[in-house]
Scaffold this motif. Structure first.
Motif, mmCIF file in Angstrom:
data_model
loop_
_atom_site.group_PDB
_atom_site.id
_atom_site.type_symbol
_atom_site.label_atom_id
_atom_site.label_comp_id
_atom_site.label_asym_id
_atom_site.label_seq_id
_atom_site.Cartn_x
_atom_site.Cartn_y
_atom_site.Cartn_z
ATOM 1 N N THR A 89 0.829 -1.210 0.000
ATOM 2 C CA THR A 89 0.000 0.000 0.000
ATOM 3 C C THR A 89 0.857 1.250 0.000
ATOM 4 O O THR A 89 0.556 2.230 -0.704
ATOM 5 N N PHE A 90 1.944 1.248 0.783
ATOM 6 C CA PHE A 90 2.865 2.380 0.773
ATOM 7 C C PHE A 90 3.427 2.608 -0.627
ATOM 8 O O PHE A 90 3.494 3.745 -1.105
ATOM 9 N N SER A 91 3.840 1.537 -1.291
ATOM 10 C CA SER A 91 4.415 1.670 -2.636
ATOM 11 C C SER A 91 3.418 2.300 -3.597
ATOM 12 O O SER A 91 3.783 3.135 -4.428
ATOM 13 N N PHE A 92 2.155 1.913 -3.470
ATOM 14 C CA PHE A 92 1.121 2.459 -4.350
ATOM 15 C C PHE A 92 0.958 3.959 -4.145
ATOM 16 O O PHE A 92 1.001 4.747 -5.106
ATOM 17 N N PHE A 93 0.776 4.381 -2.901
ATOM 18 C CA PHE A 93 0.542 5.802 -2.629
ATOM 19 C C PHE A 93 1.806 6.633 -2.861
ATOM 20 O O PHE A 93 1.732 7.757 -3.372
ATOM 21 N N ASN A 94 2.964 6.096 -2.493
ATOM 22 C CA ASN A 94 4.205 6.837 -2.689
ATOM 23 C C ASN A 94 4.459 7.105 -4.169
ATOM 24 O O ASN A 94 4.845 8.212 -4.559
ATOM 25 N N ALA A 95 4.244 6.100 -5.003
ATOM 26 C CA ALA A 95 4.426 6.296 -6.442
ATOM 27 C C ALA A 95 3.380 7.249 -7.000
ATOM 28 O O ALA A 95 3.659 8.014 -7.933
#
Length: 297
Positions: free
Chosen positions: A202-208
């Motif tokens: 989830t972090f990877s999704f929002f960070n990108a």
């Protein structure tokens, strides 16, 4: 510009796969593996030969006929060409102008936002395999590729939604979400493996997603006379963050522990969220002249 970041995240994922395969199934050392990127660099160099100069920069330099010729050839919208002429400024930019009373807000926002967006990403994505192993999720190709694939999906989602929801909505709120996710990872030391994986994904999704704005905002908030200087300075600041994230994460994981490392990453994301909450402008539907003028006080 958003599509540029989609290509970047796709390239990151492909590089992860190629690096893994070369490391596992060939006798190449790490120097040669890194050296394979030279092939892409040569292709980029050849592809950039003969690229036209920015018509807005030419107009700013007083080379109006050249600017019109390039604008008429390459700009799809006549409104963009007209906006270039409407900008009308022939003021010469300088590095000092980035920190003047008129432009410091743009410089602070773009540089700080970019720094805080890429520092946790480079740290976690570069060492995704080893980071996941620290949480007992095992090594291999799947974890790192999964994080990169989800990041690619986050970037694509932002590009698809940016003209509907605007820049600011896709900048500040996702950073607060990323801050919370990293904080949970730091505080919940005994979280189940699947929960940890879900938080990382989830972090990877929002960070990108909000990271895609690092390619869009610089061109919109800096006026023509300092657009190149401002974007270059902000990119340089972001590379400092990328370097810090890449080289300090292994040291931090080994000496400070996983929890503290995640909390440091959360703090960096939180600074970026607060900065964006304060300074991120909404530029949707505005011309470059309007966005630059509206953010230069």
């Amino acid at each position: 510009m958003g599509l540029t970041l989609i290509a970047w995240y796709a390239g990151f994922m492909i590089a992860f796969i190629v690096g893994y395969l070369l490391n596992e199934y060939t006798d190449l050392g790490w120097r040669l593996i890194l050296g394979t990127s030279t092939l892409i660099s040569v292709a980029l160099f050849l592809g950039r030969l003969g690229m036209p100069e920015s018509p807005r920069w030419l107009w700013n330099q007083g080379r109006t006929e050249q600017a019109r010729a390039i604008a008429n050839r390459y700009m799809e919208s006549s409104a963009d060409a007209a906006d270039m002429e409407h900008e009308g400024s022939h003021q010469k930019g300088s590095f000092r102008m980035l920190f003047s009373g008129r432009y410091w807000r743009a410089t602070l926002f773009v540089s700080g936002f970019w720094f805080c967006a890429v520092t946790p990403y480079f740290a976690i994505a570069t060492f995704a395999d080893s980071v996941l192993q620290k949480y007992g999720l095992g090594g291999g190709l799947a974890g790192g590729v999964a994080l990169s694939a989800v990041a690619l999906a986050g970037s694509v989602t932002t590009v698809l939604l940016i003209e509907k929801f605007g820049r600011r909505t896709l900048t500040a709120p996702p950073q607060w979400v990323a801050t919370v996710l990293l904080t949970v990872l730091g505080l919940w030391a005994g979280a189940p493996a699947m929960v940890v994986l879900a938080l990382f994904v989830t972090f990877s999704f929002f960070n990108a997603g909000y990271g895609t704005l690092t390619s869009i905002y610089p061109g919109e908030v800096f006026p023509t006379e300092i657009r190149g200087i401002g974007t270059g300075f902000a990119a340089a600041v972001s590379r400092v963050g990328a370097g810090l994230g890449t080289f300090l994460l292994p040291w931090s994981m080994a000496n400070l522990g996983t929890s503290v490392t995640m909390l440091i990453a959360a703090a960096i994301a939180g600074v970026g969220a607060a900065l964006s909450q304060w300074l991120a402008p909404e530029t949707k539907g505005k011309s470059l002249s309007e966005t630059a003028a509206g953010f230069s006080h």
